[in-house]
Motif scaffolding. Structure first.
Motif, PDB file in Angstrom:
ATOM      1  N   LYS A   1      20.433  55.085  12.275  1.00 32.96           N
ATOM      2  CA  LYS A   1      19.367  54.922  13.482  1.00 32.96           C
ATOM      3  C   LYS A   1      18.697  53.748  13.643  1.00 32.96           C
ATOM      4  O   LYS A   1      19.168  52.777  12.951  1.00 32.96           O
ATOM      5  N   VAL A   2      18.293  53.379  14.830  1.00 32.47           N
ATOM      6  CA  VAL A   2      17.560  51.982  15.148  1.00 32.47           C
ATOM      7  C   VAL A   2      16.258  51.857  14.295  1.00 32.47           C
ATOM      8  O   VAL A   2      15.426  52.724  14.370  1.00 32.47           O
ATOM      9  N   GLU A   3      16.004  50.886  13.581  1.00 33.60           N
ATOM     10  CA  GLU A   3      14.919  50.439  12.828  1.00 33.60           C
ATOM     11  C   GLU A   3      14.483  48.880  12.809  1.00 33.60           C
ATOM     12  O   GLU A   3      15.186  48.209  13.261  1.00 33.60           O
ATOM     13  N   ASN A   4      13.406  48.581  12.238  1.00 35.46           N
ATOM     14  CA  ASN A   4      13.159  47.301  12.130  1.00 35.46           C
ATOM     15  C   ASN A   4      12.943  46.635  13.465  1.00 35.46           C
ATOM     16  O   ASN A   4      13.478  45.526  13.580  1.00 35.46           O
ATOM     17  N   ILE A   5      12.427  47.256  14.309  1.00 33.92           N
ATOM     18  CA  ILE A   5      12.012  46.754  15.670  1.00 33.92           C
ATOM     19  C   ILE A   5      10.976  45.970  15.688  1.00 33.92           C
ATOM     20  O   ILE A   5       9.933  45.949  15.433  1.00 33.92           O
ATOM     21  N   VAL A   6      11.424  44.791  16.499  1.00 33.04           N
ATOM     22  CA  VAL A   6      10.478  43.613  17.081  1.00 33.04           C
ATOM     23  C   VAL A   6      10.751  43.660  18.570  1.00 33.04           C
ATOM     24  O   VAL A   6      11.686  43.046  18.759  1.00 33.04           O
ATOM     25  N   VAL A   7       9.864  43.942  19.156  1.00 29.66           N
ATOM     26  CA  VAL A   7       9.933  43.851  20.561  1.00 29.66           C
ATOM     27  C   VAL A   7       9.838  42.439  21.055  1.00 29.66           C
ATOM     28  O   VAL A   7       9.147  41.730  20.652  1.00 29.66           O
ATOM     29  N   ALA A   8      10.810  42.248  22.345  1.00 32.74           N
ATOM     30  CA  ALA A   8      11.014  40.851  22.717  1.00 32.74           C
ATOM     31  C   ALA A   8       9.774  40.369  23.299  1.00 32.74           C
ATOM     32  O   ALA A   8       9.254  41.027  24.210  1.00 32.74           O
ATOM     33  N   GLN A   9       8.950  39.483  22.844  1.00 31.54           N
ATOM     34  CA  GLN A   9       7.785  38.987  23.451  1.00 31.54           C
ATOM     35  C   GLN A   9       7.968  37.080  23.136  1.00 31.54           C
ATOM     36  O   GLN A   9       8.682  36.667  22.563  1.00 31.54           O
ATOM     37  N   ARG A  10       6.942  36.414  23.573  1.00 29.94           N
ATOM     38  CA  ARG A  10       6.949  35.013  23.560  1.00 29.94           C
ATOM     39  C   ARG A  10       5.584  34.652  22.998  1.00 29.94           C
ATOM     40  O   ARG A  10       5.013  33.671  23.374  1.00 29.94           O
ATOM     41  N   ARG A  11       5.071  35.541  22.069  1.00 32.12           N
ATOM     42  CA  ARG A  11       3.681  35.174  21.779  1.00 32.12           C
ATOM     43  C   ARG A  11       3.829  34.169  20.344  1.00 32.12           C
ATOM     44  O   ARG A  11       4.913  34.234  19.819  1.00 32.12           O
ATOM     45  N   LYS A  12       2.685  33.552  19.910  1.00 31.01           N
ATOM     46  CA  LYS A  12       2.681  32.508  18.894  1.00 31.01           C
ATOM     47  C   LYS A  12       3.339  33.120  17.747  1.00 31.01           C
ATOM     48  O   LYS A  12       4.002  32.367  16.907  1.00 31.01           O
ATOM     49  N   SER A  13       2.906  34.307  17.189  1.00 27.78           N
ATOM     50  CA  SER A  13       3.422  34.853  15.996  1.00 27.78           C
ATOM     51  C   SER A  13       4.545  35.550  16.063  1.00 27.78           C
ATOM     52  O   SER A  13       5.010  36.102  15.114  1.00 27.78           O
ATOM     53  N   GLN A  14       5.383  35.158  17.072  1.00 23.96           N
ATOM     54  CA  GLN A  14       6.563  36.248  17.185  1.00 23.96           C
ATOM     55  C   GLN A  14       7.608  35.631  16.006  1.00 23.96           C
ATOM     56  O   GLN A  14       8.206  36.448  15.543  1.00 23.96           O
ATOM     57  N   MET A  15       7.722  34.491  15.907  1.00 29.05           N
ATOM     58  CA  MET A  15       8.585  33.904  14.681  1.00 29.05           C
ATOM     59  C   MET A  15       8.325  34.117  13.437  1.00 29.05           C
ATOM     60  O   MET A  15       9.241  34.720  12.426  1.00 29.05           O
ATOM     61  N   ASN A  16       7.008  34.226  13.195  1.00 20.77           N
ATOM     62  CA  ASN A  16       6.678  34.734  11.773  1.00 20.77           C
ATOM     63  C   ASN A  16       6.731  36.318  11.678  1.00 20.77           C
ATOM     64  O   ASN A  16       7.099  36.894  10.614  1.00 20.77           O
ATOM     65  N   LEU A  17       6.597  37.112  12.803  1.00 18.08           N
ATOM     66  CA  LEU A  17       6.996  38.576  12.900  1.00 18.08           C
ATOM     67  C   LEU A  17       8.431  38.735  12.568  1.00 18.08           C
ATOM     68  O   LEU A  17       8.817  39.553  11.623  1.00 18.08           O
ATOM     69  N   ILE A  18       9.200  38.172  13.092  1.00 15.53           N
ATOM     70  CA  ILE A  18      10.667  38.022  12.967  1.00 15.53           C
ATOM     71  C   ILE A  18      11.169  37.870  11.389  1.00 15.53           C
ATOM     72  O   ILE A  18      12.013  38.428  11.036  1.00 15.53           O
ATOM     73  N   LEU A  19      10.667  36.513  10.896  1.00 15.89           N
ATOM     74  CA  LEU A  19      10.840  36.450   9.608  1.00 15.89           C
ATOM     75  C   LEU A  19      10.444  37.374   8.529  1.00 15.89           C
ATOM     76  O   LEU A  19      11.433  37.750   7.785  1.00 15.89           O
ATOM     77  N   GLU A  20       9.400  37.911   8.683  1.00 15.91           N
ATOM     78  CA  GLU A  20       8.852  38.652   7.595  1.00 15.91           C
ATOM     79  C   GLU A  20       9.841  40.133   8.104  1.00 15.91           C
ATOM     80  O   GLU A  20       9.983  40.805   7.031  1.00 15.91           O
TER      81      GLU A  20
END
Length: 444
Positions: A290-309
């Protein structure tokens, strides 16, 4: 008394001297004149040992040490560990450092040796290369100090156990963050790609000034205004870029101690950062059953930290990946045309043909790039000469699998699907090149 005995260690020099005295005592049985010499040597060694102990234990905390660990480790990279030493003895000291490394390194005999003058400080450094994500626990820092006499050593223990998380390769992120915008791209394997044609995103109509492209003259606006007016365009921005990571069993294969999954994770971190710097939206998700660990494509400042975690916690589930479920979830969740970088692996044409209908369906609505891997161990077999039947058989099989990989690339291209066939260690560079090429050609 117990703590004293625990910290006291007898050096090889003591045993060598004591063994020599024993030999002289044995020889004195045959040569009586050697007996007095043996007693004298024993007295000297005894006095020297006592004096050595006084030198070593004359101060309460003669050696001061501290280990400096990074806040987090970078997976697959060489991370620097620092050890700061200070000698408060009034004499030059020989120091041996035994650092208790995390169990993941399986290093039993790690040690550093140095000499430290009286009252001086020194910094020692060494590097570790973790190859799996998770917590790495460093144990105690053991310092063995030795006086110039060198018969005894004193042990001191510093630093309690300390855990450091090992994250996807953020050192690569910093490296390629600079290189993607550098003028010397070719030195590092990155290609400088000439932009083709005009961008399609309209910004404004403005007055013509010398140097503007006359092909952009807006004749209707010129007629109304009574002076030359031109259309101004800007690079298309905020286009969604998704990294889609297959966490099925095919991504568990190891190369250079890192799994294909870890290579994909490191590349995802880098390409997400570059996409954000190029004013695009970056996102990611994983799939297997199944699809999981979803990070919706955004340009917010916290995006890289969210992807890293999110990348930090990804593990393979060893199952057969369900591409039909992937297609359904993409169709339902991603409505805007996006760039999808699909990290997976196909070894045979049969494996591709089972998933090709779903890949074609995804490619109808999105720009799909299938990223899969060369088997570098098979490639290393080709230059070798084959003399035995076994070697001929192995080389033939290797050539077959390498040829089949190339056939997979051609099959995907035939259906309009972009591909990257890459050695694992070159994955990040080749993915960046493909992204820059797509941006330059305005394909998205």
């Amino acid at each position: 008394m117990k703590s004293f005995l625990k910290s006291l260690y007898i050096n090889q020099r003591f045993f060598t001297a004591f063994f020599s005295i024993v030999v002289v005592f044995i020889l004195s049985y045959f040569y009586i004149n050697l007996f007095e010499i043996a007693k004298l040597l024993l007295t000297i060694i005894s006095i020297s040992t006592v004096f050595d102990g006084i030198l070593l234990y004359g101060k309460k905390n003669p050696i001061k040490a501290n280990r400096i660990l990074p806040e987090k480790l970078s997976n697959g990279d060489h991370n620097t560990i620092e050890i700061h030493l200070q000698n408060t003895y009034p004499f030059k000291n020989q120091i041996k450092v035994l650092d208790e490394l995390p169990i993941q390194f399986q290093e039993r005999n790690f040690e550093l040796k140095t000499t430290l003058n009286a009252g001086k400080e020194k910094k020692l450094t060494y590097t570790v290369r973790p190859t799996e994500r998770g917590n790495f626990t460093f144990g105690r820092l053991n310092i063995y100090s030795k006086s110039p006499i060198g018969l005894l050593s004193r042990k001191q223990v510093f630093c309690d156990q300390h855990s450091v998380p090992n994250y996807p390769s953020f050192l690569q992120l910093k490296k390629y963050d600079f290189l993607a915008f550098s003028k010397k791209l070719s030195l590092y394997g990155l290609k400088k790609i000439r932009r083709i044609g005009h961008t399609l995103e309209f910004e404004q109509i403005k007055e013509y000034v010398s140097g503007d492209d006359i092909r952009n003259i807006n004749w209707k606006a010129t007629a109304k205004k009574g002076e030359l007016m031109v259309n101004q365009y800007q690079d298309e921005k905020s286009q969604p870029v998704y990294s889609v990571i297959d966490i099925g069993r095919v991504m568990k294969m190891p190369f250079n101690q890192l799994s294909l999954l870890d290579y994909a994770i490191n590349a995802t971190l880098v390409i997400s950062n570059i996409a954000l710097k190029k004013q695009d939206k970056a996102g990611m998700f994983t799939f297997s059953r199944k699809v999981e660990n979803i990070v919706v494509a955004q340009r917010r400042k916290s995006q890289m930290n969210l992807i890293l975690e999110t990348l930090y916690n990804i593990t393979t589930d060893f199952s057969e990946s369900d591409f039909s479920r992937l297609y359904i979830d993409i169709k339902r969740s991603i409505t805007q045309r996006s760039l999808l970088l699909l990290y997976t692996n196909f070894e045979t044409m049969d494996a591709l043909h089972r998933q090709l209908p779903y890949l074609q369906a995804i490619a109808k609505n999105h720009l799909l790039v299938v990223v899969f891997f060369e088997n570098t161990e098979l490639s290393d077999l080709l230059p070798q000469s084959a003399t035995t039947t076994k070697q001929i058989f192995e080389k033939t099989i290797a050539e077959k699998f390498i040829y089949e990989k190339k056939m997979i690339v051609n099959e995907l291209k035939k259906h309009g699907i972009h591909t990257i066939l890459t050695p694992p260690e070159e994955l990040t560079v080749n993915t960046i090149n493909k992204y820059l090429e797509i941006k330059a050609r305005g394909l998205l």
